[in-house]
Scaffold this active site. Structure first.
Site, PDB file in Angstrom:
ATOM      1  CE  LYS A 142      48.725  41.726  31.231  1.00 47.10           C
ATOM      2  NZ  LYS A 142      47.837  42.626  31.995  1.00 47.10           N
ATOM      3  CB  SER A 143      47.003  46.418  26.309  1.00 45.34           C
ATOM      4  OG  SER A 143      47.757  46.623  27.471  1.00 45.34           O
TER       5      SER A 143
ATOM      6  NE  ARG B 124      46.681  46.632  40.778  1.00 48.65           N
ATOM      7  CZ  ARG B 124      46.923  46.431  39.497  1.00 48.65           C
ATOM      8  NH1 ARG B 124      46.628  45.255  38.951  1.00 48.65           N
ATOM      9  NH2 ARG B 124      47.466  47.376  38.772  1.00 48.65           N
TER      10      ARG B 124
ATOM     11  CG  ASP C  55      52.979  46.804  32.509  1.00 46.64           C
ATOM     12  OD1 ASP C  55      52.761  47.336  33.612  1.00 46.64           O
ATOM     13  OD2 ASP C  55      52.081  46.590  31.674  1.00 46.64           O
TER      14      ASP C  55
HETATM   15  C1  S3P Z   1      47.306  48.706  30.935  1.00 50.04           C
HETATM   16  C2  S3P Z   1      47.739  49.878  31.498  1.00 50.04           C
HETATM   17  C3  S3P Z   1      48.813  49.944  32.504  1.00 50.04           C
HETATM   18  C4  S3P Z   1      49.626  48.671  32.552  1.00 50.04           C
HETATM   19  C5  S3P Z   1      48.755  47.449  32.542  1.00 50.04           C
HETATM   20  C6  S3P Z   1      47.903  47.412  31.294  1.00 50.04           C
HETATM   21  C7  S3P Z   1      46.225  48.757  29.937  1.00 50.04           C
HETATM   22  O1  S3P Z   1      48.249  50.144  33.785  1.00 50.04           O
HETATM   23  O2  S3P Z   1      50.472  48.667  33.680  1.00 50.04           O
HETATM   24  O3  S3P Z   1      49.536  46.279  32.597  1.00 50.04           O
HETATM   25  O4  S3P Z   1      46.007  47.735  29.228  1.00 50.04           O
HETATM   26  O5  S3P Z   1      45.576  49.798  29.823  1.00 50.04           O
HETATM   27  P1  S3P Z   1      47.964  51.621  34.363  1.00 50.04           P
HETATM   28  O6  S3P Z   1      46.861  52.232  33.586  1.00 50.04           O
HETATM   29  O7  S3P Z   1      47.564  51.396  35.817  1.00 50.04           O
HETATM   30  O8  S3P Z   1      49.259  52.371  34.240  1.00 50.04           O
END
Ligand code: S3P
Length: 430
Positions: free
Chosen positions: A19-20, A119, A313
């Protein structure tokens, strides 16, 4: 959705795309000059929010069902949208786009669903304001809808992150790469480095010091279109790693799992918990591997400190794993879980308690005693994809039927989750 326990999982599945990396492939593709192609893009709701958002900003993006093609417009080619942009449930979309839009000479409003509207955004708004952009939340608050009035004259920044967050780091990097001058970001703990990796992949330059926490970037950067192949998401694999470890008579393998070291905390913890887990067929170039997992005799552990961002996560599904481990598992330093898609400390504890788990929320994490047999119950994803998948995995070992309310939330990151699970089921319990 009604779910029944299973007495064996067998076989192999291909884990869906990260996903990222999928989010970032659209963003970098849009900001690059020239054509970017993305294969194995995650067509989950969150990443589709990013894709549609950039279409709204005038970027030509097409999907032929196999490949996403982005005709990059460069930093100066984005166009203002004619109305506020809906980013759904996606924190990554809104926070990273705030950094991108901070460098644009027009105004954009981003909003999302009820979860996103709660959020916190100050973590991104404060540094971006320091760099010269004007950002406002709903009614003067820090919550979405967020309006970003950007500037082409962004100032560089030296910034110590108050929270360990790849989203905040990435938003600042997206802003810093558009202004002039050198910015320095100091992380609280190292977090996922996909933005830094993709800056390099797209032809930019960035430096990370040996401490892995100090990052420097000099703007303006220039990117050129690339071919991106997205590996599978270890955060999605996590649900099946735990399913394989806790379901009786199970032996499964998960192919094409991304193993970027900033994401593999769950492998370290499962090893510490004595899971029968093996990493096979490592592909160093693509940073991916096959993970093989068997039913395991698990031991409790303590999870705290610098490993937390490497498995942030995965903590709800690790908590489920801990309900089946001998001893007391303690999760600490994980306050960030309170500001995810739900308060994941409360959601994990309260939903698993309904199934009979011995799990207690603490100020910064969870305490779980095991092994504890689980029983079916009416449980609720609370609209959070990862809570939904965790509860579906719990149902595999729960005695009796489980009813999962709001199961559709799982489509945010893993639309094929139940189909993949079905493919692995080798035995129903009577
Ligand atoms: C992500 C960073 C994380 C993660 C999220 C995806 C990203 O969040 O929990 O699911 O793709 O950079 P945080 O930056 O709030 O820790």
């Amino acid at each position: 959705m009604k779910l029944q326990p299973k007495n064996s999982l067998q076989g192999s599945i291909q884990i869906p795309a990260d996903k990222s990396i999928s989010h970032r492939s659209i963003m970098f593709g849009a900001l690059a000059k020239g054509t970017t192609t993305v294969t194995n893009f995650l067509r989950g709701e969150d990443c589709l929010s990013t894709l549609h958002a950039f279409q709204r900003l005038g970027v030509p993006i097409t999907d032929d069902g196999t490949t996403i093609t982005i005709e990059g417009v460069g930093f100066s080619g984005l166009q203002p949208a004619d109305s506020p942009i809906d980013v759904g449930n996606s924190g990554t979309t809104i926070r990273l786009m705030m950094g991108i839009l901070a460098g644009q000479n027009f105004s954009t409003t981003l909003f999302g669903d009820d979860s996103l509207a709660k959020r916190p955004m100050n973590r991104v708004m404060l540094p971006l304001r320091e760099m010269g952009a004007i950002l406002t939340g709903d009614n003067g608050s820090e919550f979405p809808p967020i309006t970003i009035r950007g500037t082409r004259e962004l100032q560089p920044i030296s910034y110590q992150l108050p929270v360990a967050s790849a989203q905040v780091k990435s938003a600042i990097l997206f802003a810093a790469m558009q202004g002039s001058g050198t910015s320095t970001i100091i992380e609280k703990e190292p977090t996922r480095n996909h933005t830094e990796e993709m800056i390099k992949q797209f032809g930019g330059t960035i430096e990370t010091a040996a401490d892995e926490k100090t990052i420097t970037i000099t703007g303006p950067q220039q990117f050129s279109g690339q071919e991106v192949i997205v590996p599978g998401d270890i955060s999605s694999a996590a649900f099946f790693l735990v399913a394989g470890a806790i379901t009786p008579n199970s032996q499964i393998s998960l192919t094409n799992v991304g193993i970027n070291p900033s994401r593999t905390g769950i492998l370290t913890i499962m090893e510490a918990m004595k899971a029968n887990l093996v990493v096979v067929d490592q592909d160093q170039q693509n940073q991916s591997a096959t993970l093989a997992i068997k039913t395991s005799d698990l031991k409790a552990t303590t999870i705290e400190g610098a490993i937390i961002p490497k498995l942030i996560d995965e903590l709800p599904i690790i908590a489920l794993l801990a309900t089946q481990a001998t001893g007391t598992t303690r999760i600490k330093d994980a306050e960030e879980l309170k500001v995810k898609e739900t308060n994941r400390i409360d959601a994990t504890a309260e939903e698993l308690q309904k199934m009979g788990a011995d799990i207690t929320p603490t100020a910064d994490g969870l305490t779980i005693k095991g092994p504890t047999p689980l029983h079916g119950a009416k449980v609720d994803s609370r609209g959070d994809h990862r809570i939904g998948m965790m509860l579906a995995v719990a149902s595999l070992i729960a005695q009796g039927d489980t009813e999962l309310v709001r199961a559709e939330a799982i489509n945010v990151s893993y639309p094929g989750f139940f189909a993949d699970l079905e493919n692995l089921v080798a035995g129903e319990t009577s």
